[in-house]
Motif scaffolding. Structure first.
Motif, PDB file in Angstrom:
ATOM      1  N   GLY A 162     -50.688  35.573  -1.902  1.00  0.00           N
ATOM      2  CA  GLY A 162     -50.694  34.274  -1.222  1.00  0.00           C
ATOM      3  C   GLY A 162     -52.011  33.542  -1.328  1.00  0.00           C
ATOM      4  O   GLY A 162     -52.547  33.058  -0.325  1.00  0.00           O
ATOM      5  N   LYS A 163     -52.538  33.428  -2.521  1.00  0.00           N
ATOM      6  CA  LYS A 163     -53.864  32.844  -2.705  1.00  0.00           C
ATOM      7  C   LYS A 163     -53.934  31.431  -2.133  1.00  0.00           C
ATOM      8  O   LYS A 163     -53.093  30.581  -2.424  1.00  0.00           O
ATOM      9  N   GLY A 164     -54.931  31.193  -1.290  1.00  0.00           N
ATOM     10  CA  GLY A 164     -55.094  29.897  -0.645  1.00  0.00           C
ATOM     11  C   GLY A 164     -54.390  29.803   0.694  1.00  0.00           C
ATOM     12  O   GLY A 164     -54.631  28.867   1.461  1.00  0.00           O
ATOM     13  N   LYS A 170     -59.858  34.113   6.312  1.00  0.00           N
ATOM     14  CA  LYS A 170     -60.364  35.170   7.194  1.00  0.00           C
ATOM     15  C   LYS A 170     -59.945  34.976   8.645  1.00  0.00           C
ATOM     16  O   LYS A 170     -59.645  35.940   9.344  1.00  0.00           O
ATOM     17  N   GLU A 171     -59.906  33.749   9.116  1.00  0.00           N
ATOM     18  CA  GLU A 171     -59.524  33.496  10.503  1.00  0.00           C
ATOM     19  C   GLU A 171     -58.133  34.028  10.812  1.00  0.00           C
ATOM     20  O   GLU A 171     -57.856  34.494  11.916  1.00  0.00           O
ATOM     21  N   TYR A 206     -67.295  42.061  -2.018  1.00  0.00           N
ATOM     22  CA  TYR A 206     -67.593  41.113  -3.081  1.00  0.00           C
ATOM     23  C   TYR A 206     -66.439  40.120  -3.220  1.00  0.00           C
ATOM     24  O   TYR A 206     -65.274  40.485  -3.022  1.00  0.00           O
ATOM     25  N   THR A 207     -66.777  38.894  -3.566  1.00  0.00           N
ATOM     26  CA  THR A 207     -65.769  37.881  -3.892  1.00  0.00           C
ATOM     27  C   THR A 207     -66.118  37.311  -5.261  1.00  0.00           C
ATOM     28  O   THR A 207     -67.048  36.519  -5.392  1.00  0.00           O
ATOM     29  N   PHE A 231     -60.211  30.390   0.530  1.00  0.00           N
ATOM     30  CA  PHE A 231     -60.452  31.746   0.024  1.00  0.00           C
ATOM     31  C   PHE A 231     -61.843  32.161   0.508  1.00  0.00           C
ATOM     32  O   PHE A 231     -62.832  31.996  -0.194  1.00  0.00           O
ATOM     33  N   ASP A 232     -61.902  32.688   1.728  1.00  0.00           N
ATOM     34  CA  ASP A 232     -63.189  33.088   2.297  1.00  0.00           C
ATOM     35  C   ASP A 232     -63.210  34.565   2.680  1.00  0.00           C
ATOM     36  O   ASP A 232     -63.899  34.968   3.616  1.00  0.00           O
ATOM     37  N   VAL A 233     -62.439  35.388   1.926  1.00  0.00           N
ATOM     38  CA  VAL A 233     -62.431  36.839   2.134  1.00  0.00           C
ATOM     39  C   VAL A 233     -62.878  37.518   0.847  1.00  0.00           C
ATOM     40  O   VAL A 233     -63.022  36.874  -0.200  1.00  0.00           O
ATOM     41  N   GLU A 234     -63.100  38.828   0.928  1.00  0.00           N
ATOM     42  CA  GLU A 234     -63.499  39.592  -0.248  1.00  0.00           C
ATOM     43  C   GLU A 234     -62.315  39.831  -1.178  1.00  0.00           C
ATOM     44  O   GLU A 234     -61.155  39.791  -0.747  1.00  0.00           O
TER      45      GLU A 234
END
Length: 353
Positions: A162-164, A170-171, A206-207, A231-234
């Motif tokens: 589910g990218k995006g 993260k929330e 890492y991202t 996209f603010d997760v690893e």
């Protein structure tokens, strides 16, 4: 025997592909209501399976006196909120993993279960596979001796779900592959080890593939992709766990990483034997009559862990079985994951005790 009446909150892909078939296969339950903020999706499932009632607000579903069990399949952020509300209203709860997005929310769930006297179980499907049951017994019976170290992981070459969407926000998710995949294999490794108490962790995240849209994994289909979304997760996490008994566990989880192919694994080493479980293939490394031997047990390659987990939950609710998973184990798991994220941010080992 009267059937258990199930109300479902969250009818996305994890419910449709995993939970729904398991509920439908159990003759002791019936799904009487479904709820989703995206009503059209819930309505479609209701129409296909003859489920009488559809809701958009989970509070309306939970308020019903005729529902025995609430099945929570929402994005991770809402696992605790919905589970606690259901428990406080006198329902049993079966929740998709992870337990919660942080330790305080996991504690709320455990406390609500204790106060209500109802069963709270979170999906731990890998515990219920034949190979896992065999390994747990193998260790318990002393065949591995002192289990002192190991490693576990789940690596995908390109398999971002589910990218995006909520998976990579993260929330809503609490993190990337560490909280998504780590909860599976870390739990399995620790459970097979005999559930030693974790005392400290260190880790890095890492991202590197947020702008890569390639996929070679069926798991990319989970969640709903959103162009230009968050996209603010690893996409890769590594780490190290120390236990009170001196044992250690290395961990590695990726949604995207330049490895040969996707695979999940648990490898543990003891003083009498060791093993490597890679996907569904198990090898034991031991000594027989003074000779070093590699042994391949003849076990069913059964992917029915999800169904077995739900069947076990029904047995526990009916009073026929003691739970293999208890909420306190979920609290410990989320403490581990949260501490690894903290270690990655600070660059230091984090104590859990």
């Amino acid at each position: 025997m009267q059937k258990l009446r199930i109300g479902v909150v969250g009818t996305g892909n994890i419910f449709r592909s995993i939970h729904l078939p398991a509920w439908l296969a159990n003759p002791e339950v019936e799904i009487v209501a479904v709820c989703d903020a995206y009503r059209a999706g819930a309505q479609k499932i209701a129409d296909e399976h003859g489920i009488p009632d559809v809701y958009e607000d989970y509070r309306e579903l939970i308020a019903r006196d005729d529902i025995d069990v609430v099945n929570v399949c929402t994005p991770n952020l809402y696992h605790s909120e919905v589970s606690v509300a259901a428990l406080e209203s006198g329902k049993h709860v079966f929740c998709e993993k992870p337990d919660a997005i942080n330790p305080s929310e996991a504690v709320k769930m455990a406390e609500a279960a204790k106060a209500s006297g109802k069963v709270l179980m979170v999906m731990r499907n890998n515990r219920y596979r034949p190979v896992s049951q065999f390994l747990r017994s193998y260790v318990e019976n002393g065949h591995m001796g002192d289990v002192y170290t190991g490693r576990c992981g789940w690596l995908r070459r390109r398999g971002i779900p589910g990218k995006g969407g909520w998976f990579t926000t993260k929330e809503l998710s609490g993190g990337g592959p560490l909280i998504d995949l780590g909860v599976h294999m870390i739990d399995l490794a620790i459970w097979i080890m005999g559930s030693p108490r974790p005392v400290s962790v260190s880790g890095s995240v890492y991202t590197k593939f947020a702008n890569d849209d390639k996929s070679d994994s069926v798991h990319s289909a989970f969640g709903t992709k959103q162009d230009n979304g968050t996209f603010d997760v690893e996409d890769l996490a590594t780490g190290f766990i120390r236990f009170e008994n001196g044992a250690t566990l290395q961990i590695e989880f990726s949604w995207a990483s330049n490895v040969e192919s996707e695979g999940r694994f648990v490898e543990l080493r003891g003083t009498k034997a060791g093993f490597n479980l890679f996907n569904d293939d198990l090898k034991l490394f031991t000594e027989i009559d003074g000779t070093l031997c590699n042994v391949i047990p003849q076990l069913p390659k059964d992917s029915g862990g999800h169904k077995n987990n739900i069947d076990h939950f029904v047995d526990v609710v009916r009073g026929r079985a003691e739970p293999i998973f208890v909420p306190e184990q979920g609290v410990d798991m989320i403490k581990i994951l949260s501490a690894i994220y903290e270690s990655a941010q600070t660059g230091r080992e984090v104590r859990l005790d």
